[in-house]
Design an enzyme around this catalytic site. Structure first.
Site, PDB file in Angstrom:
ATOM      1  N   ILE A 183      30.329 -48.059 -72.868  1.00  0.00           N
ATOM      2  CA  ILE A 183      29.289 -47.386 -72.102  1.00  0.00           C
ATOM      3  C   ILE A 183      28.216 -46.909 -73.059  1.00  0.00           C
ATOM      4  O   ILE A 183      28.446 -46.784 -74.270  1.00  0.00           O
ATOM      5  CB  ILE A 183      29.848 -46.216 -71.257  1.00  0.00           C
ATOM      6  CG1 ILE A 183      30.575 -45.189 -72.135  1.00  0.00           C
ATOM      7  CG2 ILE A 183      30.774 -46.736 -70.175  1.00  0.00           C
ATOM      8  CD1 ILE A 183      31.130 -44.003 -71.351  1.00  0.00           C
ATOM      9  N   ASP A 184      27.040 -46.648 -72.530  1.00  0.00           N
ATOM     10  CA  ASP A 184      25.903 -46.275 -73.366  1.00  0.00           C
ATOM     11  C   ASP A 184      26.124 -44.928 -74.053  1.00  0.00           C
ATOM     12  O   ASP A 184      26.963 -44.131 -73.637  1.00  0.00           O
ATOM     13  CB  ASP A 184      24.626 -46.205 -72.526  1.00  0.00           C
ATOM     14  CG  ASP A 184      24.254 -47.547 -71.928  1.00  0.00           C
ATOM     15  OD1 ASP A 184      24.609 -48.578 -72.518  1.00  0.00           O
ATOM     16  OD2 ASP A 184      23.609 -47.557 -70.862  1.00  0.00           O
ATOM     17  N   LYS A 185      25.310 -44.698 -75.064  1.00  0.00           N
ATOM     18  CA  LYS A 185      25.426 -43.479 -75.867  1.00  0.00           C
ATOM     19  C   LYS A 185      25.342 -42.219 -75.016  1.00  0.00           C
ATOM     20  O   LYS A 185      26.147 -41.299 -75.181  1.00  0.00           O
ATOM     21  CB  LYS A 185      24.317 -43.472 -76.934  1.00  0.00           C
ATOM     22  CG  LYS A 185      24.240 -42.190 -77.759  1.00  0.00           C
ATOM     23  CD  LYS A 185      23.211 -42.336 -78.873  1.00  0.00           C
ATOM     24  CE  LYS A 185      21.816 -42.563 -78.357  1.00  0.00           C
ATOM     25  NZ  LYS A 185      20.820 -42.650 -79.448  1.00  0.00           N
TER      26      LYS A 185
END
Length: 413
Positions: A183-185
């Site tokens: 998942i994104d930061k």
């Protein structure tokens, strides 16, 4: 410590035969690949500081330039970083400094001497994450926002994967944590991890075959009218941007992408949604919601605001607040300049997130305060079949305090 000698293989003329032409060459290459698979190197321990990388040139790389050889094996190195490495004579061929254009031969040993890390390596022991499920072959963790999941760019030792190796692989070298999904930061929530290569492979296959249900909670701009809808729009690389990772709707060459959306709660000028991924494209929910006119709140790349403030809840709100993006290059910037700018922004945002989670007021001027400072997306629910027992697994991670606090403020408004 060198992270795994990628040992090469001596030419075996007796095993391959010395036949000339294409048949002989194909026979030799077939032998090489079979032998190469037998010598698969042990997985690296990402909790250990790497001082050098040692690679042995093998038959398929015969005649390759040294800089191309290293770029293929270290894709996280930018061209300017790699050029500086050669200038500083930190690339050795058989123990001697090597120019970037030198043609390599099978059997050459290439050593890449790495600079000391610019991160606080001890931070990997303090990286927070919650273990939601664990057994002998797999585990699922809930990640906080403002944390990159694996080493990349300016983050070599302060990522979730480093922290997982520190907790699991340091005390038990037989365990090598691997990420099954990412998942994104700025996205928080559930991530599936394997402890063994077999379990990781089975879980990854289940993900590819869409046998894993993944639901996200997202706070978006505007009043979403439809209680339930399916967004089926192809996604490809964004056009007219220097930021390589950005995506956009691409009807000509984009990949098929489908997101199913339910309204959870309408909150005035905002809506809380449940989003189910039926495909797994980069930034899929963010791009799809932007495409239908309901960008995620505080989505710095695809949204209309960078912060949600208390003043945004007034009947006559001010224009959405934007800040200068740390991404991209300004005139005269080096790779190091961009990396440090991004890291500084990440650190400031992480400290503000922690303050919000403690229930503290994060002021914005004398009469305003921050409600949310990161993309309002949370990996909330997973449903899958256990790769060994065959039993169903259903796991949830509740909304973190920052998004929950913003939702509660919107309810009061």
């Amino acid at each position: 410590m060198a992270r795994g000698d990628n040992s090469g293989l001596a030419w075996n003329e007796a095993a391959c035969g010395s036949g000339a032409g294409i048949p002989g060459f194909l026979s030799q290459m077939n032998w090489w690949y079979k032998e190469r698979r037998k010598k698969k190197k042990a997985p690296a321990n990402l909790a250990v500081v790497e001082t050098q990388r040692v690679e042995k040139v093998e038959l398929p790389q015969e005649g390759m330039r040294c800089d191309v050889f290293l770029q293929q094996r270290n894709p996280w190195y930018s061209r300017s970083q790699l050029a500086r490495t050669f200038d500083e004579e930190r690339v050795l061929r058989n123990g001697a400094p090597c120019p970037p254009g030198r043609k390599l031969h099978a059997g050459d040993v290439i050593t890449l001497i790495l600079p000391p890390p610019h991160e606080d390596v001890e931070e990997m022991a303090r990286i927070p994450f919650e273990v939601v499920f664990e057994d002998d072959v797999m585990f699922v963790v809930s990640k906080p926002p403002h944390l990159i999941v694996h080493p990349t760019g300016g983050y070599r030792y302060t990522t979730l994967l480093n922290a997982l190796h520190y907790r699991y692989k340091n005390p038990n070298p037989e365990i090598t944590p691997r990420l099954v999904n990412r998942i994104d930061k700025e996205t928080s929530g559930l991530i599936i991890c394997g402890k063994t290569s077999a379990a990781t492979g089975q879980l990854s296959q289940a993900l590819e075959q869409r046998e894993v249900v993944k639901d996200y909670l997202a706070l978006v701009e505007g009043h979403v009218v439809h209680d339930h809808q399916i967004i089926d729009l192809p996604i490809g690389k964004a056009k007219n941007t220097e930021i390589e990772m950005l995506r956009g709707i691409d009807h000509e060459s984009g990949q098929p992408s489908k997101t199913e959306v339910w309204v959870v709660e309408r909150l005035g000028r905002f809506t809380l949604l449940r989003c189910r991924l039926h495909t797994g494209r980069m930034h899929q929910i963010r791009v799809h919601m932007q495409a239908i006119g309901h960008a995620l709140v505080c989505d710095h790349h695809y949204g209309v605001r960078d912060e949600l403030r208390l003043s945004d809840l007034r009947p006559d709100p001010p224009p959405p607040f934007r800040v200068a993006s740390p991404y991209g290059y300004n005139e005269g910037d080096t790779d190091a300049d961009v990396t440090e700018r991004i890291r500084a922004a990440d650190t400031a945002k992480r400290h503000e997130y922690e303050a919000l989670c403690r229930g503290e007021v994060v002021p914005r001027g004398e009469q305003d305060r921050l409600l949310l400072g990161r993309c309002a997306l949370h990996s909330h629910y997973l449903k899958m079949t256990h790769p060994v027992t065959g039993q169903p697994l259903e796991l949830t991670a509740p909304l973190p305090r920052d998004i929950l606090g913003a939702v509660e403020a919107l309810r009061r408004a």
